[in-house]
Design an enzyme around this catalytic site. Structure first.
Site, mmCIF file in Angstrom:
data_model
loop_
_atom_site.group_PDB
_atom_site.id
_atom_site.type_symbol
_atom_site.label_atom_id
_atom_site.label_comp_id
_atom_site.label_asym_id
_atom_site.label_seq_id
_atom_site.Cartn_x
_atom_site.Cartn_y
_atom_site.Cartn_z
ATOM 1 C CG PHE A 114 -1.957 1.012 1.248
ATOM 2 C CD1 PHE A 114 -3.104 0.861 0.478
ATOM 3 C CD2 PHE A 114 -1.824 2.146 2.032
ATOM 4 C CE1 PHE A 114 -4.103 1.831 0.498
ATOM 5 C CE2 PHE A 114 -2.825 3.118 2.056
ATOM 6 C CZ PHE A 114 -3.957 2.957 1.280
ATOM 7 C CG ASP A 185 0.144 -2.995 6.909
ATOM 8 O OD1 ASP A 185 -0.946 -3.388 7.366
ATOM 9 O OD2 ASP A 185 0.354 -1.820 6.552
ATOM 10 C CE1 TYR A 210 -9.222 1.897 7.269
ATOM 11 C CE2 TYR A 210 -8.194 2.762 9.252
ATOM 12 C CZ TYR A 210 -8.142 2.511 7.902
ATOM 13 O OH TYR A 210 -7.026 2.841 7.185
ATOM 14 C CE LYS A 211 -7.833 -0.755 5.088
ATOM 15 N NZ LYS A 211 -6.396 -0.704 4.838
ATOM 16 N NE ARG A 357 -10.187 -2.674 -2.797
ATOM 17 C CZ ARG A 357 -9.668 -2.163 -1.689
ATOM 18 N NH1 ARG A 357 -8.496 -2.601 -1.251
ATOM 19 N NH2 ARG A 357 -10.302 -1.241 -0.993
HETATM 20 C C1 LIG Z 1 -5.753 0.631 4.678
HETATM 21 C C2 LIG Z 1 -4.254 0.589 4.706
HETATM 22 C C3 LIG Z 1 -3.500 1.649 5.226
HETATM 23 C C4 LIG Z 1 -4.140 2.912 5.699
HETATM 24 O O1 LIG Z 1 -3.386 3.564 6.668
HETATM 25 P P1 LIG Z 1 -4.050 4.683 7.591
HETATM 26 O O2 LIG Z 1 -2.948 5.304 8.311
HETATM 27 O O3 LIG Z 1 -5.056 3.990 8.454
HETATM 28 O O4 LIG Z 1 -4.754 5.640 6.678
HETATM 29 C C5 LIG Z 1 -2.117 1.496 5.290
HETATM 30 N N1 LIG Z 1 -1.510 0.364 4.844
HETATM 31 C C6 LIG Z 1 -2.219 -0.658 4.315
HETATM 32 C C7 LIG Z 1 -1.498 -1.873 3.851
HETATM 33 C C8 LIG Z 1 -3.595 -0.568 4.211
HETATM 34 O O5 LIG Z 1 -4.287 -1.565 3.656
#
Ligand SMILES: *Cc1c(COP(=O)(O)O)cnc(C)c1O
Length: 400
Positions: A114, A185, A210-211, A357
């Site tokens: 990400f 992660d 939050y996911k 997705r």
């Molecule tokens: C959703 C996601 C994020 C989002 O990070 P935030 O700091 O919560 O905005 C970061 N890394 C990955 C791999 C994600 O899937």
């Protein structure tokens, strides 16, 4: 199967008439949250005022909630703390790991990661100096790229676009044989399938809530530090809440014992309360059941879509061991197709350049939902419902 997925479904407050396949981006509202949050606001904040830190034990909420998440990701008790955003937790884990491997200069990650994780790594590399650099390779080349120049492997277990999953156990074993520390992660893993941090001998891990954990928009993230590293990991964000004695107000910083040193500032009590309530549903869930059902849902979707609308190209690996809890398809008109699908009541999302997705979340998604989603998607394709001006123009949707 011992988990009652009809009961878990009733634990969510979903709007009527839609199929929600975007819980991998923002989980829906668990029924208990509004009431718990209401009580925390009126009875705790409203009545207790400042004494809530002790009387309602707000001060320990980051660790208590961390312990509950720990059960979902196979962590040792007391090795997870909650707070801040995932991007900040990535920074903390990476910075500590880097400092624990001072002779090496490479942070290794893959191009499926990400972007925020990569941006954070870039920023950290720039500020630590000593020629630290971020090296990126294709996801399928990651294991091969491990060598003795690498200080830290930063890896997101499940690719947010394709749903491809790395082999955590094998990757950690190889990394550790080469003296590399790993940061995992778990944004698309925690609550998506069983994770075994301790059994895999992970060093650090981070994830969001939050996911798949349904804490609500902007819910706080978590960080795991293996017990063997907890008193060696030097916090890069040395805030007062991670101090050994925050209320001594010393002028010098001494990190707290254990994972609590990864706390930074005042915890978001209301959001932690929402998360705590959202976690209740997991008390009745067997994660192996969850995984089996998630794979069934995904398999059914793939089978239907491939049979009925073969112009969509599967982007997710077919092998169960190589995928998370989402299914993705490619199509050059993916953006417009997703807008048309949402207009028909099936909510997934789009990721540039061409990925549709769909997250499969057994807690509130059943086989009937999957059949309907596939039928609607194939109708959108067959009748070219996407081919309309209103679905083409980018509307600046905010999607994470
Ligand atoms: C959703 C996601 C994020 C989002 O990070 P935030 O700091 O919560 O905005 C970061 N890394 C990955 C791999 C994600 O899937």
């Amino acid at each position: 199967m011992t988990t009652d997925f009809e009961a878990t479904r009733r634990a969510f407050d979903l709007p009527e008439g839609i199929v929600y396949l975007d819980g991998n981006s923002l989980g829906p509202l668990p029924r208990g949250v509004a009431e718990r949050l209401g009580r925390a606001v009126t009875d705790e904040w409203g009545r207790m005022l400042i004494t809530g830190w002790n009387k309602a034990d707000w001060i320990n909420l980051p660790r208590r909630v961390g312990g509950r998440i720990g059960k979902l990701v196979g962590a040792e008790p007391g090795s997870i703390v909650v707070g801040d955003t995932l991007s900040i937790k990535v920074y903390q884990a990476l910075a500590s790991a880097l400092e624990m491997n001072p002779g090496r200069r490479v942070i290794l990650s893959d191009t499926g990661n990400f972007p925020s994780d990569l941006y954070i790594a870039e920023g950290l590399a720039r500020t630590v100096g000593r020629d630290v650099r971020l090296k990126l390779v294709a996801p399928e080349d990651l294991a091969e790229a491990l060598d003795e120049t690498v200080a830290v492997l930063l890896v997101t277990e499940v690719d947010y676009r394709t749903g491809r999953r790395h082999d955590m156990q094998a990757m950690i074993a190889k990394a550790q044989s080469l003296g590399i520390l790993t940061v995992w992660d778990l944004a698309h893993s925690a609550g998506a399938f069983p994770v075994h941090l301790a059994a895999c001998n992970a060093d650090f891990a981070v994830g969001c809530t939050y996911k798949y954990l349904n804490s609500g928009p902007g819910g706080p993230a978590f960080i795991y530090v293996a017990p063997r590293h907890q008193d060696r990991a030097v916090p890069a964000l040395s805030g007062w809440m991670g101090h050994e004695a925050p209320f001594a107000f010393d002028l010098d910083y001494r990190p707290a014992h254990g994972v609590e040193r990864m706390r930074v500032g005042t915890p978001p009590i209301l959001h932690l309360t929402a998360l705590d309530a959202a976690l209740d549903v997991w008390d009745s869930v067997d994660l192996d059941d969850l995984r089996a059902r998630s794979l069934d849902l995904g398999d059914l979707f793939v089978e239907r879509v491939e049979t009925e609308c073969p112009e969509l190209v599967l982007a997710t690996p077919r092998a169960p061991g190589q995928r998370g809890s989402q299914i993705s398809f490619r199509h050059p008109e993916g953006y417009a197709i997703m807008q048309a699908l949402i207009a028909e009541g099936v909510i997934g999302d789009f990721r540039a350049p061409d990925i549709l997705r769909f997250g499969f979340t057994p807690l509130y998604t059943g086989l009937e939902d999957v059949r309907r989603a596939a039928d609607v998607l194939c109708k959108v394709m067959a009748e070219r419902l996407w081919d309309r001006p209103e679905f083409r123009k980018p509307q600046g949707r905010i999607v994470t």
